[in-house]
Design an enzyme around this catalytic site. Structure first.
Site, short mmCIF file in Angstrom:
data_model
loop_
_atom_site.label_atom_id
_atom_site.label_comp_id
_atom_site.label_asym_id
_atom_site.label_seq_id
_atom_site.Cartn_x
_atom_site.Cartn_y
_atom_site.Cartn_z
CB SER A 145 29.15 -29.33 15.26
OG SER A 145 27.89 -29.08 15.86
CE1 TYR A 158 30.42 -32.81 19.22
CE2 TYR A 158 29.02 -30.87 19.08
CZ TYR A 158 29.49 -32.05 18.54
OH TYR A 158 29.03 -32.46 17.32
#
Length: 260
Positions: A145, A158
């Site tokens: 990501s 995350y």
């Protein structure tokens, strides 16, 4: 992506395993690989969603239920696929985790993000890279990501997990490169879909702003002022396979959220 049967194409003869294949990015990636001719192995934790994807793809697909963060389940998966291991592994399975400041995140919630997002990638690579090495060819694409490459308040587990995947990928590329196995990372920006809608709702609740304001705040960080689509991510996976010299790369697909 429509629910029409996908057709054969440029990946004829390849066997692809996609984790988290029952919905979202995993579903789109699996269907796009199948459309280009790959035999697809759909892995996830919920049989019903995997079977729905298999119904779209057709007979060139197979459903395998497994929790990629569980070593015993990954071992059972590897045993079930012995002799017909994938030559293309897409580690897509992941969870968003809590939306909160670091000091308010419980250790168990932190650990669960790393169990799926990092341990899962490690276990799947550990299970299926040896067959690629023995074959002298193969591709591993790990989904990371752009989160972590720029601040995203309230998403420390995350962000940390996805940056860990990037580091894992770069090192594994050197471990496997001399055997002809390529290992790359694809780092999407915000992907339009159910997960981002949930994230916007969580951010709205956390910060007290409206749902629309939470979305606009996030999207405004990209040069194109939009999210990317699931289909664009699936297309990027296929495109990455067309470059034989690419390994150890981290490809940003972020509508300009990251520019470097």
């Amino acid at each position: 992506m429509t629910d029409e049967a996908v057709t054969a194409g440029a990946l004829e003869g390849r066997r692809a395993l996609v984790t988290g294949a029952g919905s979202g990015l995993g579903r789109s990636i699996a269907c796009e690989l199948a459309r280009h001719g790959a035999e697809t192995i759909l892995v996830g934790r919920t049989r019903s969603t995997l079977e729905a994807v298999a119904a779209v793809i057709g007979p060139a697909s197979e459903v395998q239920v497994a929790d990629v963060g569980d070593a015993a389940e990954v071992e059972r998966l590897a045993a079930a696929l012995h002799g017909r291991e994938p030559d293309l592994l897409v580690n897509n399975a992941g969870i968003g985790g809590p939306v909160a400041n670091l000091v308010d995140i419980e250790p168990d919630a932190w650990d669960e993000v790393f169990r799926i997002n990092v341990r899962g990638v490690y276990l799947m690579c550990r299970a299926f890279a040896p067959a690629m090495v023995a074959r002298g060819a193969g591709d591993i694409i790990n989904l990371a990501s752009v989160t972590g490459k720029r601040p995203l308040v309230g998403r420390t587990p995350y962000a940390a997990s996805k940056m860990a995947v990037i580091g894992l990928t770069a090192t594994l590329a050197f471990e496997l490169g001399q055997s002809g196995v390529r290992v790359n990372t694809l780092s999407p920006g915000p992907v339009d879909g159910d997960r981002m809608r949930r994230n916007f709702a969580l951010e709205s609740a956390r910060s007290g702003i409206t749902l629309g304001a939470a979305e606009e705040d996030f999207v405004s960080r990209s040069a194109l002022r939009r999210m990317v689509t699931e289909q664009e991510v699936a297309d990027a996976v296929v495109a990455m396979l067309a470059f034989p010299a690419m390994t150890g790369a981290d490809i940003d697909l972020s509508a300009g959220m990251i520019a470097r």
